[in-house]
Enzyme design. Structure first.
Site, PDB file in Angstrom:
ATOM      1  CD  GLU A  45      -2.851   1.099   2.429  1.00  0.00           C
ATOM      2  OE1 GLU A  45      -3.837   1.842   2.412  1.00  0.00           O
ATOM      3  OE2 GLU A  45      -2.599   0.315   3.372  1.00  0.00           O
ATOM      4  CE  LYS A 114      -7.388   1.867   2.841  1.00  0.00           C
ATOM      5  NZ  LYS A 114      -6.174   2.171   3.630  1.00  0.00           N
ATOM      6  CB  CYS A 150      -5.034  -1.628   3.454  1.00  0.00           C
ATOM      7  SG  CYS A 150      -4.327  -1.851   5.124  1.00  0.00           S
ATOM      8  CB  SER A 176      -1.311  -4.488   8.102  1.00  0.00           C
ATOM      9  OG  SER A 176      -1.881  -4.930   9.317  1.00  0.00           O
ATOM     10  CB  SER A 293      22.453   2.416  34.492  1.00  0.00           C
ATOM     11  OG  SER A 293      21.457   1.419  34.331  1.00  0.00           O
ATOM     12  CG  ASP A 297      14.529  -0.589  31.987  1.00  0.00           C
ATOM     13  OD1 ASP A 297      13.842  -1.567  31.645  1.00  0.00           O
ATOM     14  OD2 ASP A 297      14.251   0.127  32.960  1.00  0.00           O
ATOM     15  CB  SER A 298      20.823   0.766  30.234  1.00  0.00           C
ATOM     16  OG  SER A 298      21.437   0.111  31.324  1.00  0.00           O
ATOM     17  CG  ASN A 374      14.821  15.012  38.972  1.00  0.00           C
ATOM     18  OD1 ASN A 374      14.865  13.783  38.964  1.00  0.00           O
ATOM     19  ND2 ASN A 374      13.693  15.680  39.138  1.00  0.00           N
TER      20      ASN A 374
END
Length: 554
Positions: A45, A114, A150, A176, A293, A297-298, A374
């Site tokens: 598409e 479409k 689609c 999709s 770290s 996650d890292s 922070n």
């Protein structure tokens, strides 16, 4: 009229807006189709423009250029026996259409528009396109062929009309996106259309990453009788050629190859790797950098980056402060060694302490709190952005969906970065994938086999290490509980009463909902990441920042 058709499906990876590049991909595919002696070549598409161009569609010159590129490809069919089905944009006096042109012998012989325009999830086509009429079949090599585009196959009326008008085969081009179990959802949908209309359908899907969307390919064809007769690769480009034969019972596939789908365990990893690779490469970068770290996650992001780009193109930096544990220093180094990446240590001790000293007259005798914490995170962000700027590597950020859901992240600090592979992944899924990756090398990934994420990282309590002996559970409930509540709020749109009825504490559910609401401003400024669920922050879930609604069901 022929009783045999060789059909080629070009499951490719176009780039939005890159008309010359996408035209070059199409020309290569046409040459491949000629070499394969194909009768029909179909693209996915909006192939020439890439899916989805968004407000590029409001630019008249872009529309003119795209239409000219389509004419250029149509001209290339001269001197070949291949009929090309090319989805692209098309404009006439009635408006702009999401279209498919059919080209043969150097000429455009038909256009189809479409009919059903999606206006939900991530695509708002009614903003740009005019809906076409119910389409009639196109005669190709003497065979009436339906071309539902689609969304058209999600509505029975389009395929029913095509079948009633004589279509003997359906060719369906798609853009999709992937999300969990989407491959099976598509297949069940097509099975329903084929059963209703008694006409085989070839379903071609795009592959590749486009900003926050990942297209997973996995094109396929279904015959009447619920027969899966061909299936392309998942999360990879493919050129799928199949032969079709007409009998008294209609068209059947004589030689379709069925490639095994990726497993539900493997698919999220491949989606993240493909989305990351394409985002970085399509935006002109070759290398990435991230803070390592010693946390889960890292480590997972580093492993995904190595799988996407190879270890030589991944740079990991540990940024310790006085609260960084010896265990984290060791775990980060072990992870870097396992992955084979460049690993540097840049202490943030002196710049953080200097900042605190300079701020002391303003902070006064107020007790230390998030402000001081922070500063550490933001100093890490400054260092990582400096390396990104100097070395030309894209900075990756590493926050997961659980943390972003409740705002457990520092804006302009650990949220810095150009892309976040874990943006739509809850914390417990991150742990699951870490375990899974340690025993698998998926797809075309470039990372090493074996334990790439040290077991010590998987087993230890997660911590931001911004104060002495800190763990995430000082501020948040256990992640299995948090993830379940967030799933109810974010993905299932449950009322608070319904979530409490699942067995969760009333006060905790109310607290989490409040955190979700007040963190919207952070999420609005966060890096993009691959959409893995229908309710991804940003592309799949659009909530106002200023929001006075209160759920009073409990």
């Amino acid at each position: 009229m022929t009783d045999r058709l060789r059909i080629a499906l070009a499951q490719l990876n176009p780039k939005v807006g890159d008309l010359p590049g996408n035209l070059a991909l199409a020309r290569t595919a046409l040459a491949d189709a000629v070499a394969a002696e194909a009768d029909i070549l179909m693209f996915s598409e909006l192939f020439l423009t890439g899916y989805f161009p968004d407000d590029l569609l409001f630019k008249p010159q872009f529309v003119r250029d795209a239409m000219q590129a389509a004419r250029d490809l149509a001209a290339d069919t001269a001197g070949t026996d291949v009929v090309v089905v090319l989805p692209t944009i098309w404009w006439d006096k009635n408006g702009l259409y999401n279209a498919a042109i059919v080209a043969e012998k150097g000429e455009i012989i038909a256009t189809r528009f479409k009919r059903e325009l999606p206006n939900n999830d991530v695509f708002y086509e009614k903003r740009y396109f005019t809906a076409g009429p119910l389409p009639d079949p196109v005669t190709i090599k003497g065979v009436p062929v339906g071309i539902p585009i689609c969304e058209d196959v999600w509505h029975a009326s389009v395929c029913e009309h095509l079948a009633m008008r004589g279509a003997e085969i359906m060719l369906c081009p798609n853009g999709s996106p992937y999300w969990t179990n989407k491959q099976h959802i598509r297949k069940e949908l097509v099975r329903a259309r084929v059963a209703e209309d008694d006409v085989p359908m070839l379903y071609l899907n795009q592959v590749g990453g486009q900003d926050e969307i990942v297209f997973d390919g996995a094109s396929f064809a279904i015959e009447p009788g619920n027969k899966l007769v061909l299936q392309g690769k998942s999360f990879a480009t493919d050129f799928i050629v199949s032969d079709w034969v007409r009998s008294d019972d209609g068209w059947t596939c004589a030689n379709g190859e069925v490639t095994e789908l990726t497993t539900t365990d493997e698919a999220p990893w491949l989606a993240c790797v493909l989305g990351l690779r394409d985002y970085v490469h399509k935006n002109g970068f070759k290398q990435v950098v991230l803070g390592l770290s010693g946390g889960i996650d890292s480590a997972v992001v580093a492993a995904m980056a190595v799988d996407a780009f190879g270890p030589e193109n991944v740079h990991c930096i540990m940024l310790p402060y006085r609260y960084t544990s010896e265990a984290s220093l060791k775990d980060a180094k072990d992870c870097a060694l396992n992955l084979g990446v460049r690993y540097d240590i840049v202490s943030i001790g002196s710049p953080v302490d200097e900042a605190l000293e300079q701020l002391a007259p303003i902070f006064g005798d107020r007790p230390a709190d998030l402000a001081e914490e922070n500063i550490q995170s933001r100093m890490r962000g400054v260092v990582l952005m400096a390396v990104s700027n100097k070395l030309g590597s894209m900075l990756l950020t590493t926050g997961n969906k659980s943390e972003m859901g409740v705002g457990y992240a520092t804006i302009y600090g650990d949220m810095n970065g150009g892309y976040n592979p874990l943006k739509d992944m809850f914390k417990m899924e991150v742990y699951r994938l870490a375990d899974w990756r340690n025993s698998h090398v998926p797809g075309d990934c470039l990372g090493p086999a074996g334990e790439v994420i040290p077991q010590a990282i998987i087993e230890k309590a997660p911590s931001a290490e911004l104060r002495p002996d800190q763990t995430d559970q000082d501020s948040l409930p256990p992640y299995p509980v948090l993830d379940a509540i967030l799933k109810g709020i974010v993905e299932d749109e449950l009322s608070l009463a319904e979530i409490v009825a699942q067995g969760h504490d009333v006060a905790l559910v109310q607290r989490i909902e409040r955190l979700v609401n007040i963190a919207e401003y952070k999420r609005r400024q966060s890096a993009p990441g691959p959409k893995l669920t229908p309710k991804a922050f940003g592309m799949g879930r659009k909530y106002p920042i200023t929001n006075g609604y209160k759920d009073r069901s409990i």
